[in-house]
Design an enzyme around this catalytic site. Structure first.
Site, PDB file in Angstrom:
ATOM      1  CE1 TYR A 155      -3.149   3.032   0.488  1.00 24.23           C
ATOM      2  CE2 TYR A 155      -2.663   2.956   2.841  1.00 24.23           C
ATOM      3  CZ  TYR A 155      -3.192   3.651   1.691  1.00 24.23           C
ATOM      4  OH  TYR A 155      -4.110   4.816   1.862  1.00 24.23           O
ATOM      5  CG  ASP A 196      -3.831   2.118  -3.458  1.00 25.41           C
ATOM      6  OD1 ASP A 196      -3.406   2.688  -4.505  1.00 25.41           O
ATOM      7  OD2 ASP A 196      -4.361   2.728  -2.688  1.00 25.41           O
ATOM      8  CG  HIS A 303      -9.137   1.757  -3.862  1.00 23.41           C
ATOM      9  ND1 HIS A 303      -8.156   1.949  -4.698  1.00 23.41           N
ATOM     10  CD2 HIS A 303      -9.183   2.737  -2.973  1.00 23.41           C
ATOM     11  CE1 HIS A 303      -7.455   3.095  -4.171  1.00 23.41           C
ATOM     12  NE2 HIS A 303      -8.229   3.302  -3.048  1.00 23.41           N
ATOM     13  CB  CYS A 467     -27.818  23.290 -10.949  1.00 23.25           C
ATOM     14  SG  CYS A 467     -28.604  21.887 -11.766  1.00 23.25           S
ATOM     15  CB  CYS A 493     -24.538  20.455 -10.356  1.00 21.46           C
ATOM     16  SG  CYS A 493     -25.424  19.097 -11.213  1.00 21.46           S
TER      17      CYS A 493
END
Length: 516
Positions: A155, A196, A303, A467, A493
């Site tokens: 990682y 990762d 992930h 929006c 938005c």
């Protein structure tokens, strides 16, 4: 076939929340169900976010698997990796970290290479966050040859733009990872680096690479350029020794992302980046990799899992390495010494005279309990005269003996004020009229402000603005980046982030909730 899967799980308890278990960390079958659904011989997890002191047995001991954990030694609830191997893929050795600083010399893997460019303190710091775990396995090829395969579950650090020292840390970690992997390869072992890596290698691996300044000049991407090579590259001193298995089998696959922003809801429109990889040495990838895949349908983290299938079989070891979690004292079933649980406590000094007691009661309490028991038995054996039942009125009479024997002075209550006679109804009415006359009349402005305040309180919050792109209600967000606008709220938005060409993705509407 050997199937390996890697997943940044974003907290090992996160995927368990959706299972039918009131307390996921204590559910004995929850984690096994997750592992079984991944359907892999070896599962490598990153960002477990547990330390050894909070690791529970249901998370550490899973039936049918042997597990290995690396914990962060610097922060709690941070980083951490874990590898779960099926019993049919039990490793012959396992080791925590890349540098050997935390090696136990009992079942370790070894092969560190020349690390003279690092100081011992730097190596300890690089490995103290629990970012790497190595397991070594025996594999058998289709030709029947047995070889060694080392898996590096990693990682890699994230480089925060606001913390330049973390970029230095990340690049030094990359350097240490490459040195260890190449040293293992030089020693005759096949090597797989999976996990990762926290870098999107090429523009095809990022949803919006064109908007990033100097994309290919990023230090992490340049490091990956040196680590990896393409299938057509000829072997040489400047050619990377490893290959990206997914790009080897899917060289032109677009929108193959493994990580998405949770805040922007980008996963709904697959607007993310590919940060998770299964890398292997060139010979291993070309000769044995049959598939390399992503599992975007698996939820529970920001992930998704990635994996690969190798055309080899695993030869399990007869016994798990010493690093196996089941050998930890808290899970090994061995009796611990009671001294491990005893902690000296600081006793608070006894406060004197917390409760006022008559002197004869204090003296009676100070008498030894043994003497009291002896006198009680003596009275029972002598059969003295029985006490007569007291009259109820005796409890309401003042006790003269208490005042004589006790030397404690009882406090007296001071008078609050002079005694007054109650007012008559006429006096009360007169006082009320005078009070009303003396009141200052409320101005119109004050009355209007008070009326407006209560109207706003009772009417609820004002409706969200629409929006500009979709004419739909916005959402309110708060600025969390340090700067002059920190803490300010704004409207944007509500749709998920996606490609600008997609009409269903978020538009560029922006409005501060209050003017500065």
């Amino acid at each position: 076939m050997l199937r390996v899967v890697s997943w940044n799980i974003n907290g090992i308890r996160s995927p368990l929340q959706g299972l039918a278990c009131q307390e996921p960390s204590s559910c004995p079958t929850a984690l096994r169900r997750v592992l079984d659904e991944l359907d892999a011989d070896i599962v490598c997890l990153q960002e477990t976010k547990v330390t050894r002191d909070v690791l529970t047995e249901p998370l550490a001991i899973v039936e049918g698997y042997n597990s290995y954990f690396s914990f962060s030694r610097s922060r709690s609830g941070y980083s951490g990796v874990a590898t779960f191997c099926k019993d049919s893929a039990t490793p012959v050795a396992a080791e925590e970290g890349l540098s050997g600083v935390f090696a136990t010399l009992n079942g370790d893997i070894g092969c560190y290479g020349n690390m003279d460019e690092f100081t011992q303190e730097e190596l300890r710091v690089l490995d103290s966050e629990g970012r790497a775990l190595l397991t070594q396995h025996k594999i058998r090829t289709l030709e029947g040859k047995e070889k060694t395969l080392t898996l590096i579950n990693v990682y890699c650090p994230h480089a925060d733009p606001g913390k330049p020292e973390r970029l230095t840390f990340k690049m030094r970690f990359y350097r240490l990872l490459q040195m260890r992997a190449e040293a293992l390869l030089a020693a005759g072992s096949h090597v797989i680096i999976l996990g990762d890596l926290n870098t999107a290698h090429r523009p095809i691996d990022h949803c919006d690479a064109s908007s990033l300044e100097c994309f290919e000049e990023d230090p992490g991407r340049k490091w990956m350029d040196g680590l990896l090579s393409n299938p057509g590259d000829e072997a040489g001193p400047h050619i990377g020794l490893f290959m990206d298995s997914y790009r080897y089998l899917h060289p032109k696959q677009q929108r193959a992302f493994t990580c998405w922003s949770v805040v922007s809801g980008a996963r709904h429109l697959n607007y993310g980046s590919r940060l998770d990889y299964v890398l292997g040495d060139r010979a291993l990838v070309i000769d044995t990799f049959q598939a390399s895949f992503l599992l975007p349908e698996v939820m529970g983290s920001d992930h998704c899992p990635v994996g690969a299938v190798l055309n080899v079989s695993c030869v399990p070891a007869k016994q798990c390495p010493a690093l196996c979690t089941r050998f930890l004292p808290e899970f090994a079933g061995t009796q611990l010494k009671i001294l491990r649980f005893l902690v000296p406590l600081e006793q608070e000094p006894v406060r004197e005279q917390q409760v006022l007691q008559p002197s004869h009661q204090i003296q009676a309490q100070r008498q030894p309990r043994k003497a009291c028991m002896h006198s009680t038995r003596l009275r029972k054996s002598q059969g003295g005269p029985k006490r007569k039942q007291k009259n109820l009125m005796s409890y309401f009479q003042p006790s003269s003996s208490l005042s004589q024997t006790s030397g404690v002075e009882l406090p007296t209550l001071p008078l609050v004020g002079p005694l007054t006679t109650p007012k008559t109804a006429e006096e009360v009415a007169t006082a009320t009229v005078l009070e009303e006359k003396n009141k200052v009349p409320e101005s119109k402005d004050e009355k209007g402000e008070r009326t407006a305040f209560w109207k706003s309180m009772l009417s609820g919050p004002s409706p969200m603005p629409l929006c500009g792109g979709h004419r739909e209600p916005c959402v309110m967000r708060t600025v969390k980046k340090t700067g002059p606008n920190f803490g300010r709220q704004f409207y944007m938005c509500a749709r998920p982030r996606g490609p600008p060409s997609d009409p269903s993705s978020r538009c560029n509407f922006f409005l501060w909730s209050r003017p500065s």
